[in-house]
Write a protein that holds these residues in place. Structure first.
Motif, mmCIF file in Angstrom:
data_model
loop_
_atom_site.group_PDB
_atom_site.id
_atom_site.type_symbol
_atom_site.label_atom_id
_atom_site.label_comp_id
_atom_site.label_asym_id
_atom_site.label_seq_id
_atom_site.Cartn_x
_atom_site.Cartn_y
_atom_site.Cartn_z
ATOM 1 N N ASN A 112 -4.835 11.481 -3.744
ATOM 2 C CA ASN A 112 -4.279 11.072 -2.433
ATOM 3 C C ASN A 112 -5.457 10.445 -1.914
ATOM 4 O O ASN A 112 -5.214 9.416 -0.963
ATOM 5 C CB ASN A 112 -3.949 12.230 -1.830
ATOM 6 N N LEU A 113 -6.639 11.040 -1.973
ATOM 7 C CA LEU A 113 -7.781 10.700 -0.847
ATOM 8 C C LEU A 113 -8.000 9.152 -1.296
ATOM 9 O O LEU A 113 -8.205 8.378 -0.145
ATOM 10 C CB LEU A 113 -8.937 11.457 -1.439
ATOM 11 N N SER A 116 -5.162 6.543 -0.513
ATOM 12 C CA SER A 116 -5.083 6.243 0.830
ATOM 13 C C SER A 116 -6.056 5.112 1.037
ATOM 14 O O SER A 116 -5.772 4.158 1.913
ATOM 15 C CB SER A 116 -5.218 7.560 1.624
ATOM 16 N N ILE A 117 -7.127 5.341 0.766
ATOM 17 C CA ILE A 117 -8.317 4.271 0.904
ATOM 18 C C ILE A 117 -7.983 2.828 0.486
ATOM 19 O O ILE A 117 -8.055 1.944 1.195
ATOM 20 C CB ILE A 117 -9.369 4.803 0.185
ATOM 21 N N TYR A 118 -7.002 2.958 -0.962
ATOM 22 C CA TYR A 118 -7.075 1.707 -1.374
ATOM 23 C C TYR A 118 -5.716 1.111 -0.747
ATOM 24 O O TYR A 118 -5.576 -0.206 -0.582
ATOM 25 C CB TYR A 118 -6.745 1.969 -2.922
ATOM 26 N N VAL A 203 -16.808 2.520 -6.156
ATOM 27 C CA VAL A 203 -15.428 2.073 -6.313
ATOM 28 C C VAL A 203 -14.540 2.491 -5.432
ATOM 29 O O VAL A 203 -13.709 1.702 -5.040
ATOM 30 C CB VAL A 203 -15.472 2.160 -7.707
ATOM 31 N N GLY A 204 -14.778 3.688 -5.296
ATOM 32 C CA GLY A 204 -13.465 4.317 -4.289
ATOM 33 C C GLY A 204 -13.628 4.394 -3.089
ATOM 34 O O GLY A 204 -12.836 4.497 -2.207
ATOM 35 N N ASN A 296 -6.783 13.221 6.330
ATOM 36 C CA ASN A 296 -6.274 11.883 6.193
ATOM 37 C C ASN A 296 -4.807 11.818 6.439
ATOM 38 O O ASN A 296 -4.146 10.860 6.705
ATOM 39 C CB ASN A 296 -6.992 11.139 5.067
ATOM 40 N N SER A 297 -3.884 12.667 5.555
ATOM 41 C CA SER A 297 -2.580 12.608 5.658
ATOM 42 C C SER A 297 -2.124 12.922 6.818
ATOM 43 O O SER A 297 -0.868 12.323 7.077
ATOM 44 C CB SER A 297 -1.999 13.615 4.691
ATOM 45 N N CYS A 298 -2.596 13.202 7.770
ATOM 46 C CA CYS A 298 -2.017 13.347 9.293
ATOM 47 C C CYS A 298 -2.109 12.124 9.945
ATOM 48 O O CYS A 298 -1.562 11.883 10.955
ATOM 49 C CB CYS A 298 -2.919 14.588 9.883
#
Length: 345
Positions: A112-113, A116-118, A203-204, A296-298
């Motif tokens: 998820n982390l 979300s970034i991508y 990369v991430g 970050n999901s919030c």
């Protein structure tokens, strides 16, 4: 490996002076159980509602809609594993749900982390092309291509996060408990951890963040030029500004502190002269940074509502469909009541 605790509850000094340095287990259990509980409630409600709206209005498909839908799915998958972490920390660090669930719980959080970034990066590129190159955007960004991009993101992130599947539950003879989200007392290969960290950092985090910054610089420049020419800001420009604010806020609050603190802590682990105060403080900082990263999901529901292309229109359509369904169900009853009234008269 689970970097949440591998870099939050481990350092050479903590191993060498484990009897001298105070334990942060109580602090860890309280902070994680409270934070993950709050994140679960807010993220589940926000993303669950957003996912429902996006699915029910899927006929109005667009590239931005596809990205929002995948981001919401990623958040829901992550949030569904957080209660398992809450149970673990409420039980004072004792895992009772088996090795497979332990591995999946660690894996889901990091998928998820980075998803979300991508997804934020590809949404930023989509908005950039729509504003800076509006004519070319119609041929470059299509629903079919956006679906291909989403599949590519899922495959890339799932492969990148695969190391988190390598570490599962283990028994700690010191506490006589089965552990999850924590490393064994002895960890080999600090250099390997450093290499993996810099790979995921580059990369991430850094690569997509650089893409986002370049896109936003182009968007702001174009919007300023158009505002000077037209004298006012368009609706698309306002959505773009809101998106820039929300995405940058998410990166500054959730993603950047975690990656910076993780890197700093890895270098701290190589020190042999750190005091107990420094060790405990560093461990607490990593725990707090991990909570912000999980939150970050919030932020994503704010992205859908305030900057999502037509998301509020989708909500309006969703409400209309519910109202029309209620009306259709109510019509027969109204007719019956009307007939009964005529019969009585």
């Amino acid at each position: 490996m689970d970097l949440e605790i591998r870099m939050g509850n481990f350092s050479p000094t903590s191993l060498l002076n484990s009897t001298e340095c105070p334990s942060i287990d109580d602090f860890r259990n309280q902070v994680y159980s409270t934070a993950y509980s709050l994140i679960t409630v807010f993220a589940l409600v926000g993303n669950g509602f957003a996912l429902l709206v996006l699915i029910r209005t899927s006929r109005q498909s667009s590239p931005f809609h596809i990205y929002m839908l995948n981001l919401a799915v990623s958040d829901i998958l992550c949030v569904s594993t957080l209660p398992l972490r809450v149970i673990y920390y409420v039980n004072k660090g004792e895992w009772q749900l088996g090795d497979f669930v332990c591995r999946i719980s660690s894996y889901a959080l990091y998928v998820n982390l980075y998803c979300s970034i991508y997804f934020m990066a590809v949404m930023s590129v989509t908005r950039f092309l729509a504003i800076v190159f509006p004519v070319r955007n119609m041929s470059l960004i299509t629903v079919r291509r956006s679906r291909f991009v989403c599949v590519a993101v899922w495959v890339l992130i799932c492969l990148m996060s695969s190391p988190f599947l390598m570490s599962g539950q283990h028994f700690d003879p010191v506490t006589n408990k089965t552990k999850c989200f924590e490393p064994p007392k002895q960890i080999k290969g600090i250099n390997k951890l450093v290499m993996l960290n810099y790979l995921s950092l580059a990369v991430g985090f850094l690569l997509p963040f650089l893409v986002i910054l370049i896109c936003y610089a182009g968007i702001i420049r174009t919007l300023l030029l158009r505002k000077m020419a037209a004298g006012h800001q368009t609706a698309a420009g306002k959505r773009a500004i809101r998106m820039i604010v929300i995405v940058l806020l998410t990166f500054l609050v959730c993603f950047m502190p975690y990656h910076v603190q993780r890197t700093v802590h890895l270098h701290f682990m190589s020190r042999t002269d750190a005091s107990c105060e420094e060790t405990v403080a560093m461990q607490k900082y990593v725990i707090i940074a991990m909570c912000f990263a999980a939150s970050n999901s919030c932020f994503d529901p704010m992205l859908y509502f305030f900057s999502g292309e037509g998301f509020r229109n989708r909500m309006h359509s969703f409400r209309q469909s519910i109202d029309s369904r209620k009306n259709r169900r109510g019509i027969p009853g109204q007719e019956v009541r009307s007939n009964n009234h005529l019969d009585e008269s």
